[in-house]
Design an enzyme around this catalytic site. Sequence first.
Site, PDB file in Angstrom:
ATOM      1  N   HIS A   1       0.854  -1.182   0.000  1.00 53.03           N
ATOM      2  CA  HIS A   1       0.000   0.000   0.000  1.00 53.03           C
ATOM      3  C   HIS A   1       0.898   1.243   0.000  1.00 53.03           C
ATOM      4  O   HIS A   1       2.113   1.144   0.139  1.00 53.03           O
ATOM      5  CB  HIS A   1      -0.829   0.074   1.295  1.00 53.03           C
ATOM      6  CG  HIS A   1      -1.628  -1.130   1.622  1.00 53.03           C
ATOM      7  ND1 HIS A   1      -2.985  -1.204   1.409  1.00 53.03           N
ATOM      8  CD2 HIS A   1      -1.291  -2.312   2.198  1.00 53.03           C
ATOM      9  CE1 HIS A   1      -3.449  -2.358   1.837  1.00 53.03           C
ATOM     10  NE2 HIS A   1      -2.431  -3.056   2.317  1.00 53.03           N
TER      11      HIS A   1
ATOM     12  N   GLU B   1       2.606  -0.890   4.423  1.00 54.75           N
ATOM     13  CA  GLU B   1       2.386   0.478   3.959  1.00 54.75           C
ATOM     14  C   GLU B   1       3.730   1.130   3.676  1.00 54.75           C
ATOM     15  O   GLU B   1       4.637   1.093   4.513  1.00 54.75           O
ATOM     16  CB  GLU B   1       1.651   1.313   5.018  1.00 54.75           C
ATOM     17  CG  GLU B   1       0.223   0.889   5.269  1.00 54.75           C
ATOM     18  CD  GLU B   1      -0.787   1.495   4.296  1.00 54.75           C
ATOM     19  OE1 GLU B   1      -0.365   2.234   3.372  1.00 54.75           O
ATOM     20  OE2 GLU B   1      -1.984   1.235   4.476  1.00 54.75           O
TER      21      GLU B   1
ATOM     22  N   HIS C   1      -2.496  -3.062  -3.377  1.00 50.14           N
ATOM     23  CA  HIS C   1      -3.872  -2.841  -2.939  1.00 50.14           C
ATOM     24  C   HIS C   1      -4.785  -2.639  -4.139  1.00 50.14           C
ATOM     25  O   HIS C   1      -5.930  -3.085  -4.156  1.00 50.14           O
ATOM     26  CB  HIS C   1      -3.901  -1.622  -2.015  1.00 50.14           C
ATOM     27  CG  HIS C   1      -5.082  -1.570  -1.115  1.00 50.14           C
ATOM     28  ND1 HIS C   1      -5.335  -0.498  -0.302  1.00 50.14           N
ATOM     29  CD2 HIS C   1      -6.101  -2.450  -0.877  1.00 50.14           C
ATOM     30  CE1 HIS C   1      -6.448  -0.709   0.396  1.00 50.14           C
ATOM     31  NE2 HIS C   1      -6.917  -1.884   0.060  1.00 50.14           N
TER      32      HIS C   1
ATOM     33  N   ASP D   1      -3.438   2.305  -4.893  1.00 51.73           N
ATOM     34  CA  ASP D   1      -2.066   2.214  -4.400  1.00 51.73           C
ATOM     35  C   ASP D   1      -1.483   0.801  -4.548  1.00 51.73           C
ATOM     36  O   ASP D   1      -2.250  -0.158  -4.592  1.00 51.73           O
ATOM     37  CB  ASP D   1      -2.005   2.676  -2.931  1.00 51.73           C
ATOM     38  CG  ASP D   1      -2.956   1.921  -2.003  1.00 51.73           C
ATOM     39  OD1 ASP D   1      -4.128   1.735  -2.369  1.00 51.73           O
ATOM     40  OD2 ASP D   1      -2.516   1.514  -0.922  1.00 51.73           O
TER      41      ASP D   1
END
Length: 195
Positions: free
Chosen positions: A45, A127, A166, A176
């Site tokens: 992400h 992330e 994602h 993303d």
Amino acid sequence: MNPLPGTLSFSVTDGWLQPARHCPSPNFGPRPAGQAGEISLLVLHNISLPPGQFGGGYVQRFFCNQLNKDEHPYFAEIAGLQVSSHLFIERDGAITQFVSFADRAWHAGRSCYGGRSECNDFSIGIELEGTDTLPYSDQQYNVLAALLPALRAEYPALVPSRITGHEQIAPGRKTDPGNAFDWQRLFVSLCQTRA
């Protein structure tokens, strides 16, 4: 911190990445029992708070439900959300873990991969501090190149074909890590790491 492939060494102990900063989030739940909860997918992400800005510790506060909604207009919009990821890799390569890999982080939302829905049940979420359009840093790619083999050693089903974005598991809803992410660079570095 300027990690380079071959100089960083990661391992997993009781679901926690070593070395990494540990910042436990309350936003997690149990994985399903048995094979349904076995880790077999890794989802990348991106995030930046405020949007397009880096640093400041806002992502860490967001994942721990400690974001002050009065500090930025955007924070008021997301103040009620309860989300998390397993890992967050900052622009300088610093890495923070919020949820044990043994548990279900709340990173994917409504999602589907390989015919299975609810990807949070069987995935690890990472992330990257960034946006869909700004290039990611060398340090972030270097950390990923060192990190992914360590995760695969612990969770053998995380083969390269089971690493996705994602945008691929929630098409139309998420974009993303975006066009700025260099998938070829990631997979080439994984091949070099194994050599």
